[in-house]
Scaffold this motif. Sequence first.
Motif, PDB file in Angstrom:
ATOM      1  N   ALA A 132      76.280  38.577  54.354  1.00  0.00           N
ATOM      2  CA  ALA A 132      76.210  39.258  53.057  1.00  0.00           C
ATOM      3  C   ALA A 132      77.489  39.963  52.629  1.00  0.00           C
ATOM      4  N   GLY A 133      78.509  40.044  53.463  1.00  0.00           N
ATOM      5  CA  GLY A 133      79.705  40.796  53.110  1.00  0.00           C
ATOM      6  C   GLY A 133      80.709  39.991  52.309  1.00  0.00           C
ATOM      7  N   ASP A 134      81.634  40.700  51.676  1.00  0.00           N
ATOM      8  CA  ASP A 134      82.747  40.035  50.985  1.00  0.00           C
ATOM      9  C   ASP A 134      83.906  41.021  50.876  1.00  0.00           C
ATOM     10  N   ALA A 135      84.686  41.105  51.952  1.00  0.00           N
ATOM     11  CA  ALA A 135      85.842  41.994  51.996  1.00  0.00           C
ATOM     12  C   ALA A 135      86.767  41.502  53.104  1.00  0.00           C
ATOM     13  N   LYS A 136      87.872  42.159  53.292  1.00  0.00           N
ATOM     14  CA  LYS A 136      88.744  41.853  54.420  1.00  0.00           C
ATOM     15  C   LYS A 136      89.529  43.111  54.786  1.00  0.00           C
ATOM     16  N   PHE A 137      90.043  43.113  55.994  1.00  0.00           N
ATOM     17  CA  PHE A 137      90.790  44.261  56.492  1.00  0.00           C
ATOM     18  C   PHE A 137      92.123  43.787  57.029  1.00  0.00           C
ATOM     19  N   ASP A 138      93.207  44.451  56.616  1.00  0.00           N
ATOM     20  CA  ASP A 138      94.544  44.101  57.091  1.00  0.00           C
ATOM     21  C   ASP A 138      95.396  45.366  57.083  1.00  0.00           C
ATOM     22  N   ASN A 139      95.728  45.858  58.273  1.00  0.00           N
ATOM     23  CA  ASN A 139      96.578  47.049  58.368  1.00  0.00           C
ATOM     24  C   ASN A 139      97.967  46.706  58.897  1.00  0.00           C
ATOM     25  N   GLY A 140      98.270  45.406  58.880  1.00  0.00           N
ATOM     26  CA  GLY A 140      99.569  44.971  59.374  1.00  0.00           C
ATOM     27  C   GLY A 140      99.552  44.615  60.834  1.00  0.00           C
ATOM     28  N   THR A 141      98.582  45.136  61.554  1.00  0.00           N
ATOM     29  CA  THR A 141      98.443  44.852  62.979  1.00  0.00           C
ATOM     30  C   THR A 141      97.180  44.055  63.265  1.00  0.00           C
ATOM     31  N   SER A 142      96.095  44.510  62.690  1.00  0.00           N
ATOM     32  CA  SER A 142      94.797  43.847  62.868  1.00  0.00           C
ATOM     33  C   SER A 142      94.333  43.252  61.542  1.00  0.00           C
ATOM     34  N   PHE A 143      93.640  42.123  61.635  1.00  0.00           N
ATOM     35  CA  PHE A 143      93.141  41.457  60.436  1.00  0.00           C
ATOM     36  C   PHE A 143      91.734  40.948  60.714  1.00  0.00           C
ATOM     37  N   LEU A 144      90.801  41.248  59.796  1.00  0.00           N
ATOM     38  CA  LEU A 144      89.431  40.772  59.923  1.00  0.00           C
ATOM     39  C   LEU A 144      88.914  40.294  58.583  1.00  0.00           C
ATOM     40  N   TYR A 145      88.178  39.210  58.625  1.00  0.00           N
ATOM     41  CA  TYR A 145      87.499  38.715  57.427  1.00  0.00           C
ATOM     42  C   TYR A 145      86.041  39.163  57.467  1.00  0.00           C
ATOM     43  N   PHE A 146      85.599  39.787  56.384  1.00  0.00           N
ATOM     44  CA  PHE A 146      84.182  40.118  56.205  1.00  0.00           C
ATOM     45  C   PHE A 146      83.654  39.225  55.086  1.00  0.00           C
ATOM     46  N   ARG A 147      83.370  37.989  55.396  1.00  0.00           N
ATOM     47  CA  ARG A 147      83.093  36.999  54.363  1.00  0.00           C
ATOM     48  C   ARG A 147      81.742  36.308  54.532  1.00  0.00           C
ATOM     49  N   GLY A 148      80.728  37.062  54.950  1.00  0.00           N
ATOM     50  CA  GLY A 148      79.423  36.463  55.173  1.00  0.00           C
ATOM     51  C   GLY A 148      78.841  35.796  53.944  1.00  0.00           C
ATOM     52  N   GLN A 149      79.007  36.429  52.763  1.00  0.00           N
ATOM     53  CA  GLN A 149      78.493  35.842  51.526  1.00  0.00           C
ATOM     54  C   GLN A 149      79.160  34.506  51.231  1.00  0.00           C
ATOM     55  N   LYS A 150      80.453  34.438  51.414  1.00  0.00           N
ATOM     56  CA  LYS A 150      81.167  33.189  51.171  1.00  0.00           C
ATOM     57  C   LYS A 150      80.827  32.132  52.229  1.00  0.00           C
TER      58      LYS A 150
END
Length: 396
Positions: A132-150
């Motif tokens: 159900a999610g639709d976001a992402k996280f990127d702080n330059g060191t760590s990267f995560l996709y929150f793309r459950g809806q897609k």
Amino acid sequence: MNLNGVVAVVLALLAYAARRIYAQNRLLVPMTLVQKASALGAFCLDGSLPAYHLHRGSGTGTDKWLLQFEGGGWCNDMASCLERAKTRRGSTRLMTKWEVFSGILSNNASLNPDFYNWNRVKLRYCDGASFAGDAKFDNGTSFLYFRGQKIWEAIIHDLLPKGLGHARMALLSGCSAGGLASFLHCDNFSKYLPENASVKCLSDAGFFLDERDISSNYTMRSLYRDLVSLQGVEQNLEKTCTSSLKLPYLCFFPQYALKYINTPFFVLNTAYDVFQFNHILVPPSADVHGDWSHCKQNPAACNANQLETLQGFRDDMLLALRGYDKSRVGMFINSCFAHCQSESQDTWFRDDSPRIHNKSIAEAVGDWYFNRRMSTQEIDCAYPCDSTCHNLIPKP
């Protein structure tokens, strides 16, 4: 060797033979990666492609489809999601490439009489937010996709040209976090299919309650609040539901979302769901001294006060499910200590499977889907009345 020794050897050989036969007869289904998912921005937590397992229908089932969301909990902060991304719960790279199909996914008519010859699909779970999610996280060191809806959309679009788009009958189901996904995507699923198709939805062990724990805290509410915020879920929740509540994230709870679902729905749950027992009613944070440890491991070891608390939890679940029209919402609420009963053959359909009014789970679901019975709401008596239960309590 004495007679007892001979008997022991014979029994051991028979047991070994039975295991070999079972292993040979298991239906193993290969993984399909959704190659076009990247164009939609659909990725697992670690950036790998989403996937599913499809076993084609046959005969009268070629135009019928059953989709099963995989379960596996959630992640609600960066630490838990980063950890999850390194496991099979967050990456298809780390998943088994073949899955056993049993229970509601079985292709054996004697073990799955109503759905055995349908096209059956298992949607792999790798986002940590019930698709159900639709976001992402990127702080330059760590990267995560929150793309459950897609991920959900990518898998559906991959299946539509494979026959789903012409389905005459369809059932969207899921277990645990996947059962919650069934609530979240039920009406959307029906919109992809022909208007004259019979489309229904089923949640197995996905009716997670918005309930205070034994220390009067809303532990599950806190988890869902953080999850919805982190993974960008609120935008994908049912709009009428979110606009009607002061706390829109509560629509992630099935008890608030169900009344806004128009597609016929079936709720399969135990009134003493062991996940909810261990994480909603008596989470570790509320039982720091382990007073409930014996009760959690063995219901017969619960004292009178603990049993009263458990019966109160059951009462609240039944209250949350009260008042739904039988033509729109079916249910099978038994009194077993278990979690997920549709994917295991033992609990789905066998001679000794759990029953309510002498009806197995598979029979109740089939009667509801095909409108074979007037009554489609089976509710068990309170623990410990049910002698048919398979109490599937995880070891501590």
